[in-house]
Design an enzyme around this catalytic site. Sequence first.
Site, PDB file in Angstrom:
ATOM      1  N   ILE A 642       0.814  -1.224   0.000  1.00 10.34           N
ATOM      2  CA  ILE A 642       0.000   0.000   0.000  1.00 10.34           C
ATOM      3  C   ILE A 642       0.843   1.268   0.000  1.00 10.34           C
ATOM      4  CG2 ILE A 642      -2.113  -0.939   1.033  1.00 10.34           C
ATOM      5  CD1 ILE A 642      -1.111   0.034   3.751  1.00 10.34           C
ATOM      6  N   GLY A 643       2.126   1.141   0.109  1.00  8.53           N
ATOM      7  CA  GLY A 643       2.934   2.361   0.071  1.00  8.53           C
ATOM      8  C   GLY A 643       4.384   2.051   0.350  1.00  8.53           C
ATOM      9  N   ALA A 644       5.171   3.126   0.355  1.00 10.63           N
ATOM     10  CA  ALA A 644       6.591   2.962   0.614  1.00 10.63           C
ATOM     11  C   ALA A 644       6.934   3.683   1.892  1.00 10.63           C
ATOM     12  CB  ALA A 644       7.392   3.526  -0.539  1.00 10.63           C
ATOM     13  N   PHE A 647      11.959   2.635   5.421  1.00  8.94           N
ATOM     14  CA  PHE A 647      12.876   1.489   5.461  1.00  8.94           C
ATOM     15  C   PHE A 647      12.499   0.374   4.497  1.00  8.94           C
ATOM     16  CE2 PHE A 647      13.219   3.595   9.529  1.00  8.94           C
ATOM     17  CZ  PHE A 647      14.596   3.655   9.722  1.00  8.94           C
ATOM     18  N   GLY A 648      11.319   0.471   3.881  1.00 12.56           N
ATOM     19  CA  GLY A 648      10.891  -0.593   2.972  1.00 12.56           C
ATOM     20  C   GLY A 648       9.417  -0.426   2.682  1.00 12.56           C
ATOM     21  N   LYS A 668       4.815  -3.000   8.140  1.00  8.53           N
ATOM     22  CA  LYS A 668       5.963  -2.241   7.641  1.00  8.53           C
ATOM     23  C   LYS A 668       7.121  -3.212   7.551  1.00  8.53           C
ATOM     24  CE  LYS A 668       4.912   2.307   9.483  1.00  8.53           C
ATOM     25  NZ  LYS A 668       5.491   3.495  10.089  1.00  8.53           N
ATOM     26  N   ASP A 761       7.168  15.294  15.155  1.00 10.65           N
ATOM     27  CA  ASP A 761       6.832  15.270  13.727  1.00 10.65           C
ATOM     28  C   ASP A 761       5.326  15.144  13.548  1.00 10.65           C
ATOM     29  OD1 ASP A 761       7.138  15.305  11.013  1.00 10.65           O
ATOM     30  OD2 ASP A 761       7.799  13.219  10.839  1.00 10.65           O
TER      31      ASP A 761
HETATM   32  O1  ACK Z   1      -1.637   7.773   2.597  1.00 13.49           O
HETATM   33  P1  ACK Z   1      -1.557   6.304   2.645  1.00 13.49           P
HETATM   34  O2  ACK Z   1      -2.575   5.495   1.989  1.00 13.49           O
HETATM   35  O3  ACK Z   1      -1.417   5.837   4.164  1.00 13.49           O
HETATM   36  O4  ACK Z   1      -0.087   5.864   2.199  1.00 13.49           O
HETATM   37  C1  ACK Z   1       0.766   5.717   3.277  1.00 13.49           C
HETATM   38  C2  ACK Z   1       1.633   4.490   3.078  1.00 13.49           C
HETATM   39  O5  ACK Z   1       1.132   3.471   3.910  1.00 13.49           O
HETATM   40  C3  ACK Z   1       3.104   4.716   3.443  1.00 13.49           C
HETATM   41  O6  ACK Z   1       3.195   5.105   4.794  1.00 13.49           O
HETATM   42  C4  ACK Z   1      -0.083   3.869   4.479  1.00 13.49           C
HETATM   43  N1  ACK Z   1      -0.157   3.347   5.836  1.00 13.49           N
HETATM   44  C5  ACK Z   1       0.814   3.413   6.774  1.00 13.49           C
HETATM   45  N2  ACK Z   1       0.354   2.825   7.907  1.00 13.49           N
HETATM   46  C6  ACK Z   1      -0.890   2.388   7.677  1.00 13.49           C
HETATM   47  C7  ACK Z   1      -1.866   1.727   8.456  1.00 13.49           C
HETATM   48  N3  ACK Z   1      -1.631   1.400   9.719  1.00 13.49           N
HETATM   49  N4  ACK Z   1      -3.047   1.450   7.889  1.00 13.49           N
HETATM   50  C8  ACK Z   1      -3.284   1.779   6.615  1.00 13.49           C
HETATM   51  N5  ACK Z   1      -2.397   2.435   5.818  1.00 13.49           N
HETATM   52  C9  ACK Z   1      -1.222   2.713   6.360  1.00 13.49           C
HETATM   53  C10 ACK Z   1      -0.112   5.375   4.463  1.00 13.49           C
END
Ligand code: ACK
Length: 999
Positions: A642-644, A647-648, A668, A761
């Site tokens: 779902i995203g970057a 660290f990975g 993560k 942050d």
């Molecule tokens: O804006 P987003 O969809 O929400 O894209 C970022 C991406 O991962 C990189 O950080 C999504 N993300 C991070 N943590 C979570 C989480 N706990 N549940 C759903 N999406 C997440 C974040």
Amino acid sequence: MGASLDLALRMTFQLRVCLVFATVRIVTLTDPSHPNQVILLDTTAVLGELGWMTYPVNGWDAITEMDEQNRPIHTFQVCHVMEPNQNNWLRSNWIPRQAAQKVYVELRFTLRDCNSIPWVSGTCKETFNLLYLESDEPHGPGARFHAADYGKIDTIAADESFTQTDLGDRVLRLNTEVREVGPIARKGFYLAFQDVGACIALVSVRVYYKKCPSTLRNLAAFPDTVPRMDSSSLVEVRGACVENAEERDTPKLYCGADGDWLVPLGRCVCSIGHEENDGLCLACRASFYKAFAGNIKCSKCPPHSFSHSEASALCHCEKGFYRAAKDPPTTACTRPPSSPRNLVYNINETTLLLEWDPPGDTGGRKDLTYNVVCRRCGGPGQPCDPCVSDVRFIPRPVGLTRTSVAVQDFMANANYTFQIEALNGVSGMGRAARQVANITISTEQAGPSLVGMVRRDWSSQNSIALSWQEADQPHAAILDYEIKYYEKEQEQLSYSSTRTKVPSAIVTGLKPSTVYIFHVRARTAAGYSSYSPKFEFSTGDEDSEEVSDQGQVLVIVTAAVGGFSLLVILTLFLLITGRCQWYIKSKLKSEDKRRTQYQNGHVPFPGIKTYVDPDTYEDPSQAVHDFAKEIDPSRIRIERVIGAGEFGEVCSGRLRTPGKKETPVAIKTLKGGYTERQRRDFLREASIMGQFDNPNIIRLEGVVTKSRPVMIVVEYMENGSLDSFLRKHDGHFTVIQLVGMLRGIASGMMYLSDIGYVHRDLAARNILVDDNLVCKVSDFGLSRVLEDDPEAAYTTTGGKIPIRWTAPEAIQYRKFSSASDVWSYGIVMWEVMSYGERPYWEMSNQDVILSIEEGYRLPAPMGCPVALHQLMLHCWQKERSQRPRFHDVVSFLDKLIRNPSSLLTLVEDVHSLPESPEDMPDYPLFISIGDWLDSIKMSQYKNNFIAAGYTTLDSISSMSIDDVRRIGVSLIGHQRRIVSSIQTLRLQLLHVQQSGFHV
Ligand code: ACK
């Protein structure tokens, strides 16, 4: 016979012409009033003889008749239609051209058509010629007429000769023809009319030139102006402000060839004490005033003020009423408040709480504050003395804005008198007596201090060892002691405390070469005793030993008493001193770290667990082990990326827990090829997150560290990060829904600040949103980055430095605290209310830092309730101690949610001035539309504004969103940015006008 017939005919015809002319119904097609014409000649206005020349003398006939008002009607007639080869000239007098370059000749005449005259075929004509001759002066009386000198202007024909009436009559019709003559270079000219055999009655000749007539426009006067000869170029004319008006932008008009004024630019505005009425600036009537130049009307004097004369710039206060120095002249006059009411006290062993009600009469002001005057009195009949400085007032003794104050460190068994004085901005003006509420209190209920003299046993650069005496006969068993201490220099900002069960303590984590104030109190089953008096001790300087000799002597003595051999003693000595020093050092280190986190009074609440910084662990993997559950990777099913992350990849998936339903999770991952340090930094977030347990903090499910890839598993948040979520749903939520989200974030932050964690942050991108719109704080990685790299805040590597979210003291000298988190929270509020707009738009980081330093603060986003923008401004107080705590933020938002009508007033609805100029943040002043658009990075629309006539800041200040759309700003984000800046500008302009400056 032929000749006499001819003569008879001519006479008959002339007579008929006269008769016919006398019965002509004149149809006038032109407007008689011509303000933009300067008449050089009008034969209808000449009273005496015209004196025009005819050649030959029997050609044209001059006939002068009188109208009903006995004014002459000069007519020239010619009708030699029977005779061939006619060449009859009629010449005007010399006509000076004045300022004209081009003149217009308007002829009105009748012309009979030849068909209506019997026996004239062949000789009768239906046109005549119009000619002119330029000269610098009139020809002398004896000058001969030379037809050849005249230049032809045109051959004039009649548009109409006759018209048929309903009764069948033929009515001679009056023609009007206009011809342009020019350019004329000489000082004047003659006009000539050449008849070649037509039957003409020339009824009038008007010669004029065109001008743009003097006019008043936008409170400026423009003089008569003659247009240029070249009809395509305009004459630029500068206007002069009318009396009692002053220039805003240079008023200008352009004079067009037809004598019309075009393209008004700039304007004047009525000066102070004057208002516009019918294009003039008239004085304000008595009882009215106008404090600022501008196109606003005179206003009635504000309450409790008057103006007796006309043209007042200001209304004077009635007797007993005043304006504070910073009160704008538009505000009502006010008076000092009456005394506070219902002063009561409540004493709880060590704290005396004074509470009162606001005065019945606030004097008409909102800037009420209270001062407390304390006096300690001896027994009955004994004098009272001012309280010595060891009585502490919380929050402070003067300038209180709440109706209560806590008093500490007072003496037990004493009598105190407290006076509470209510003050406002006009207290001290005039000679009114101070209005105070008094109360006298005996402190015998307070527990006596059970602690005597506090001694310093030794000190190092970071620690001080204290011990004290117990009271001789405490009335109950002492459970423990509390030592309260603070830097002498920073008394109001923060204090710390520690506990001990014995009457001594080593206070660690102190700054070198710094004076500290200590006082100690005891706790018994009945509660706390009073504090001991204050004691001042200072730490050693950087060069002093970590532990004083005394400490080492103590160790030696302890070892010797054990009765071991010298060797054993020495071995033990080395081991023990080595280990002690390691222990003390590491304890001091972790204490020091915690101290920096709890800066500025953000002391964890007693009874609530405190956050442990994983960096204080010698072995960071131990911290992960302590705070995060190890998950067997077979329980995790990764579904998609779902995203970057830093660290990975970040993936979504499912976590199976035996005996439970699968839960959706975000995973993560740490990408392969990582260094040991990267692994530690990655897992650091888990050891932080694992310590939190709050519905508004992202929940850690666990970690995978024993197999590859290393993973952190957290609860899944369906709507992802808040910033992109809001941008995706721009304008979709009610204000209450947005406030609900903000409340959640504030509540999560309150939890973090209570346990002593400083986020560093906080930003919408680090808030995650679930499918119920619940917002949770996440991303706990940054503190380490900034901790380790002193340059990090100022470099641009990877965009990691959240300059626009970070409080100035944190940017400048890394003073991170819960108060700096509150600043960031204000920015998050702004992001939420603007649906994910970038704070400070495209301003550079450097510009953001500078403008914040100069006092600029983000304006309210469009549609933002005033109450929320006020809260943001409060969070962005430069002085961090004046920012609200997260507790305050949560309870403020709760109040708004309980009372949604408080959210109805939007910033754009506020056209009046803020209550006091201090409420008004100092925005930079812009000079031109261009500057303003540049400052909000909207320069691309400069031409749209100018083309639509918005050339001054004043003119844009009244623009609505519809106006902004109309001038061609089509992107919603840009509309929003421009409108919210206009709102700020509007307040700013009012504010500037109130300060007597002009933009
Ligand atoms: O804006 P987003 O969809 O929400 O894209 C970022 C991406 O991962 C990189 O950080 C999504 N993300 C991070 N943590 C979570 C989480 N706990 N549940 C759903 N999406 C997440 C974040």
